[in-house]
Design a protein around this motif. Structure first.
Motif, mmCIF file in Angstrom:
data_model
loop_
_atom_site.group_PDB
_atom_site.id
_atom_site.type_symbol
_atom_site.label_atom_id
_atom_site.label_comp_id
_atom_site.label_asym_id
_atom_site.label_seq_id
_atom_site.Cartn_x
_atom_site.Cartn_y
_atom_site.Cartn_z
ATOM 1 N N UNK A 1 -7.276 0.842 3.991
ATOM 2 C CA UNK A 1 -8.703 0.665 2.287
ATOM 3 C C UNK A 1 -9.092 -1.198 1.648
ATOM 4 N N UNK A 2 -10.485 -0.529 1.447
ATOM 5 C CA UNK A 2 -10.575 -1.279 0.986
ATOM 6 C C UNK A 2 -10.036 -3.118 0.308
ATOM 7 N N UNK A 3 -10.312 -4.105 0.426
ATOM 8 C CA UNK A 3 -9.325 -4.951 -0.168
ATOM 9 C C UNK A 3 -10.595 -5.643 -0.563
ATOM 10 N N UNK A 4 -10.311 -6.356 -1.636
ATOM 11 C CA UNK A 4 -11.618 -6.850 -2.834
ATOM 12 C C UNK A 4 -10.492 -8.232 -3.107
ATOM 13 N N UNK B 1 -2.400 -8.132 2.371
ATOM 14 C CA UNK B 1 -3.516 -7.753 2.428
ATOM 15 C C UNK B 1 -3.805 -7.397 3.805
ATOM 16 N N UNK B 2 -3.075 -7.800 4.873
ATOM 17 C CA UNK B 2 -2.962 -7.431 6.246
ATOM 18 C C UNK B 2 -2.502 -5.851 6.356
ATOM 19 N N UNK B 3 -1.469 -5.551 5.991
ATOM 20 C CA UNK B 3 -1.035 -3.954 5.908
ATOM 21 C C UNK B 3 -1.223 -3.439 5.298
ATOM 22 N N UNK C 1 0.808 -1.145 -0.061
ATOM 23 C CA UNK C 1 -0.166 -0.203 0.421
ATOM 24 C C UNK C 1 0.902 1.212 0.017
ATOM 25 N N UNK C 2 1.998 1.358 -0.013
ATOM 26 C CA UNK C 2 3.043 2.808 -0.031
ATOM 27 C C UNK C 2 2.673 3.436 -1.047
ATOM 28 N N UNK C 3 2.074 2.268 -2.436
ATOM 29 C CA UNK C 3 2.312 3.409 -3.770
ATOM 30 C C UNK C 3 0.983 3.660 -4.114
ATOM 31 N N UNK C 4 0.136 3.069 -2.968
ATOM 32 C CA UNK C 4 -1.829 3.036 -2.837
ATOM 33 C C UNK C 4 -1.303 4.737 -2.165
ATOM 34 N N UNK C 5 -0.560 4.534 -1.093
ATOM 35 C CA UNK C 5 -1.143 6.133 -0.474
ATOM 36 C C UNK C 5 -1.111 7.283 -1.176
ATOM 37 N N UNK C 6 0.418 7.727 -2.465
ATOM 38 C CA UNK C 6 0.514 8.808 -2.913
ATOM 39 C C UNK C 6 -0.794 8.464 -3.371
#
Length: 298
Positions: free
Chosen positions: A163-166, A155-157, A132-137
């Motif tokens: 974030x909603x994990x699908x 997924x845990x991160x 999720x590091x890039x997702x945060x940007x």
């Protein structure tokens, strides 16, 4: 002077590198270099020149610092050696909390999408989001952030970041569409790349929806199955020997076939945190902004 690469023992090598004050220098400008005249005529005006910025420098400095944590690196190396026959490399990194990736900075993301710092939209979907590091940007610009990831530790991160994990079979069937879908360095690591592009196109908000896609070049598709790498079911061959040639083929052949047209493209380094052997790892990325072609079937 004795250099770190000449030392065979990992422990001795880390100790030596920690004592050295003159680290090897890297020409980081090569990471961004492109010869626009070598791109296809239709792609040339779409190229955006990127540069090393402060966010990228911060990531590199943090990676260099972490690589000098001797006992942490020894522990990571030991655990990775034990688990590698049983667990994917991605899951090992997720379990250890190492191997964070960096694709683009906030400023580079905004330039690619031609948005202002205060721009917001409804939904982002990040496919294969990792930790999720890039997702945060990207996520700072969206009211709802969705992500997919096959690795349980990753997924845990993502869940810790709220974030909603699908699931990989769920994101296409939510009943709503996304303003931006990001597919970063995933196209060469999935079994059905053209089907994936088709599903993404169907999931974008009509007209305004955009796909942000990064691909490591040269394009070499393989999938990881049970800790081993194998050829995907649908092998996507991208012709060309240079970065510019492969960008042109992707733009004019692969993406057009999938019902997309390129709005922008840039060259960026795909960075990953290092270990006791390297301060960081880097690959060549082509990052595209794509929109659904007019008249393409959905």
């Amino acid at each position: 002077m004795l250099r770190g690469r000449c030392v065979r023992s990992p422990v001795a090598r880390v100790l030596l590198m920690n004592m050295m004050t003159d680290r090897d220098t890297t020409d980081t400008q090569e990471w961004y270099r492109c010869s626009p005249h070598l791109l296809g005529e239709s792609v040339q005006p779409l190229f955006i020149q990127s540069h090393l910025d402060s966010d990228t420098q911060d990531f590199l400095k943090q990676s260099v610092e972490k690589s000098t944590w001797l006992f942490t690196q020894l522990y990571h190396s030991f655990v990775a050696t034990i688990l590698s026959p049983l667990v994917s490399r991605t899951s090992i990194n997720g379990f250890l909390g190492r191997g964070s990736m960096f694709v683009f900075s906030s400023e580079q993301f905004q330039r690619l999408l031609r948005i202002q710092p205060d721009w917001t939209a409804e939904r982002l979907l990040d496919l294969g989001a990792g930790d999720g590091g890039v997702t945060e940007v990207m996520g700072a610009h969206f009211r709802e952030v969705y992500a997919t990831e096959v690795s349980l530790p990753m997924k845990w991160h993502l869940q810790r970041r709220n974030y909603t994990v699908l699931s990989t079979d769920e994101w296409q069937q939510t009943g709503f569409q996304y303003d931006v879908v990001s597919c970063l360095n995933l196209l060469d690591r999935c079994d059905d790349p053209l089907r994936l592009l088709g599903d993404i196109r169907s999931s974008l908000v009509p007209d305004t929806g955009r796909l942000l896609l990064a691909a490591v070049l040269p394009f070499q598709p393989y999938v990881e199955v049970g800790g081993r790498w194998q050829r995907p079911k649908e092998y996507l061959k991208v012709k060309g020997k240079t970065w510019e040639e492969q960008v042109t083929v992707l733009s004019n052949e692969v993406f057009q076939k999938a019902g997309f047209e390129v709005e922008a493209v840039t060259r960026l380094p795909y960075l990953c945190e290092g270990d006791m052997y390297n301060d960081y790892y880097v690959l060549d990325d082509a990052v595209f902004v794509l929109k659904a072609s007019e008249g393409s079937s959905v």
